[in-house]
Design a protein around this motif. Structure first.
Motif, PDB file in Angstrom:
ATOM      1  N   THR A  61      46.006  15.663 -33.538  1.00 22.70           N
ATOM      2  CA  THR A  61      45.655  14.285 -33.944  1.00 22.70           C
ATOM      3  C   THR A  61      44.183  13.946 -33.935  1.00 22.70           C
ATOM      4  O   THR A  61      43.559  13.419 -35.007  1.00 22.70           O
ATOM      5  N   ARG A  62      43.446  14.322 -32.824  1.00 23.55           N
ATOM      6  CA  ARG A  62      42.141  13.884 -32.769  1.00 23.55           C
ATOM      7  C   ARG A  62      41.080  14.929 -33.518  1.00 23.55           C
ATOM      8  O   ARG A  62      39.983  14.692 -33.746  1.00 23.55           O
ATOM      9  N   ALA A  95      42.016   7.905 -36.638  1.00 22.96           N
ATOM     10  CA  ALA A  95      42.851   8.976 -36.400  1.00 22.96           C
ATOM     11  C   ALA A  95      44.287   8.575 -36.892  1.00 22.96           C
ATOM     12  O   ALA A  95      44.765   7.366 -36.850  1.00 22.96           O
ATOM     13  N   LEU A 144      48.384   9.407 -36.348  1.00 21.39           N
ATOM     14  CA  LEU A 144      49.239  10.264 -35.419  1.00 21.39           C
ATOM     15  C   LEU A 144      50.031  11.322 -35.902  1.00 21.39           C
ATOM     16  O   LEU A 144      50.551  11.216 -37.189  1.00 21.39           O
ATOM     17  N   ILE A 188      50.359   8.850 -27.968  1.00 23.29           N
ATOM     18  CA  ILE A 188      49.688   7.674 -28.219  1.00 23.29           C
ATOM     19  C   ILE A 188      48.679   7.543 -27.336  1.00 23.29           C
ATOM     20  O   ILE A 188      47.468   6.971 -27.294  1.00 23.29           O
ATOM     21  N   LEU A 218      45.880   9.557 -26.367  1.00 23.02           N
ATOM     22  CA  LEU A 218      44.641   9.267 -27.247  1.00 23.02           C
ATOM     23  C   LEU A 218      44.124   8.208 -27.406  1.00 23.02           C
ATOM     24  O   LEU A 218      42.644   7.978 -27.094  1.00 23.02           O
ATOM     25  N   THR A 219      44.712   7.059 -27.054  1.00 20.93           N
ATOM     26  CA  THR A 219      44.122   5.652 -27.046  1.00 20.93           C
ATOM     27  C   THR A 219      43.440   5.530 -25.712  1.00 20.93           C
ATOM     28  O   THR A 219      42.546   4.640 -25.713  1.00 20.93           O
ATOM     29  N   LEU A 236      39.922   9.045 -27.869  1.00 23.01           N
ATOM     30  CA  LEU A 236      39.714   8.473 -29.172  1.00 23.01           C
ATOM     31  C   LEU A 236      38.579   7.582 -29.042  1.00 23.01           C
ATOM     32  O   LEU A 236      38.511   6.734 -28.222  1.00 23.01           O
ATOM     33  N   LEU A 290      43.606   4.417 -33.662  1.00 21.80           N
ATOM     34  CA  LEU A 290      44.596   5.530 -33.945  1.00 21.80           C
ATOM     35  C   LEU A 290      45.714   4.582 -34.817  1.00 21.80           C
ATOM     36  O   LEU A 290      46.119   3.350 -34.485  1.00 21.80           O
ATOM     37  N   ALA A 305      48.624   2.127 -30.451  1.00 21.29           N
ATOM     38  CA  ALA A 305      48.378   2.300 -31.906  1.00 21.29           C
ATOM     39  C   ALA A 305      47.627   1.055 -32.393  1.00 21.29           C
ATOM     40  O   ALA A 305      48.132  -0.271 -32.155  1.00 21.29           O
TER      41      ALA A 305
END
Length: 342
Positions: free
Chosen positions: A57-58, A69, A71, A125, A128-129, A133, A137, A197
């Motif tokens: 994803t990233r 990004a 997902l 998620i 990433l968040t 990131l 997202l 998200a």
């Protein structure tokens, strides 16, 4: 980490320093790193491994310098929780082992409990968040019609004949199916938002197969319910479909924030039709296989309209194809940012 929220402000219709961009299907597809992973894992296997899925994803954010990004997963991802036997087959797409044919089949569908049924999606998620990131997202879900088309046809279709026949001949079963899929969509999307998200895109990829009258009767009520419920989550809501220019005004009525255009309708044409929402799109992905002069000229045409319009996020008119050079996408991002800088 400090979040670059340019794209969120653009989705809300606020003024930004440049036109932000991301590319549908930017994660995977043409990237050599992704292709190497696919030698080892299937799509579903990647999505079930949060560390691997977060990496996929990233990766385009790091390589292409995009402003969001998206997902990495498939619109089929939540369906096994409902009791659907689905497999993503290479060169074919989603194949359903138990297609829906009757009202009894609809009634057998279960409900989704995201924390129990798709914990790997939510963990991806969160990874990433919370840790990885510096841009928002975007989570997503398939819309009821598009999901239903796979469930009824048993896989991809060119004309959606079985789906339409089911819709026309079995309206009670159809609306029951729409309600089941709407409930799943709302629950699934809310879980993505709660996990981190920052925006949601609803893909009704194949709803352009319906005319506007049938859309109003068979689809619009359920989409109104979905977006009305999700509005309470206070994140930008995006609608996208392919070959659906005749439905743009129907979408403009929905309680959403952004309408994604495919390459068939320009920003100017959408505004002339009466569309008032923030727009997203819409370079034809096939243009990215042309020479750079052509890519640059076509991109600038869209950006000229974008800057005049003032309420636009750049994207492709459909997804990145496997034969697009990743270097082209990086150059495209640089062009969008530099040319649109206010």
């Amino acid at each position: 980490m400090k979040l670059n929220d340019t794209i969120i402000r653009a989705y809300k219709g606020e003024e930004t320093d440049y036109t932000p961009a991301w590319f549908m299907r930017q994660a995977g597809r043409s990237q050599p790193e992704y292709r190497k992973l696919k030698e080892k894992y299937s799509l579903f296997e990647i999505t079930h491994r949060p560390e691997v899925c977060a990496y996929v994803t990233r990766l385009p954010v790091e390589q292409y310098n995009v402003d969001a990004a998206i997902l990495y997963k498939d619109i089929m991802s939540p369906l096994p929780a409902l009791g659907v036997d689905v497999e993503i087959k290479s060169g074919i797409g989603p194949v359903i082992g138990n297609p829906i044919k009757t009202i009894e089949d609809v009634e057998k569908l279960g409900i989704i409990n995201p924390e129990a049924d798709v914990p790997y999606v939510l963990e991806t998620i969160r990874l990433l968040t919370e840790e990885q990131l510096t841009v928002p997202l975007i989570g997503f879900s398939g819309a009821p019609f598009t999901l239903a088309s796979y469930l009824i046809e048993g896989g991809p279709s060119k004309n959606y004949g079985k789906t339409k026949a089911f819709m026309y001949a079995n309206p009670d079963a159809w609306f029951a199916l729409m309600d089941k899929l709407a409930d799943m969509t709302i629950t699934y999307v809310k879980a993505q938002i709660n996990a981190g998200a920052k925006a949601i895109q609803i893909f009704d990829s194949w709803v352009g197969a319906l005319n506007a009258r049938d859309y109003r009767i068979y689809i619009k009520p359920v989409m109104t319910r979905i977006f009305a419920e999700l509005q309470n989550e206070e994140v930008p809501l995006i609608m996208f479909g392919v070959g659906a220019s005749h439905l743009l005004l129907e979408w403009n009525d929905l309680p959403l924030d952004v309408i994604g255009l495919d390459w068939r309708t320009s920003i100017k044409e959408a505004r002339e039709l009466g569309v008032t929402k923030v727009l997203q799109g819409n370079l034809d992905p096939a243009i990215l296989l042309a020479d750079w002069d052509t890519i640059e000229a076509r991109t600038k045409e869209i950006l000229d309209q974008s800057m005049e319009d003032g309420h636009h996020v750049f994207n492709l008119g459909h997804g990145v194809t496997p034969d697009i050079n990743p270097e082209t996408l990086r150059r495209l991002s640089d062009l969008i940012h530099s040319y649109s800088k206010r």
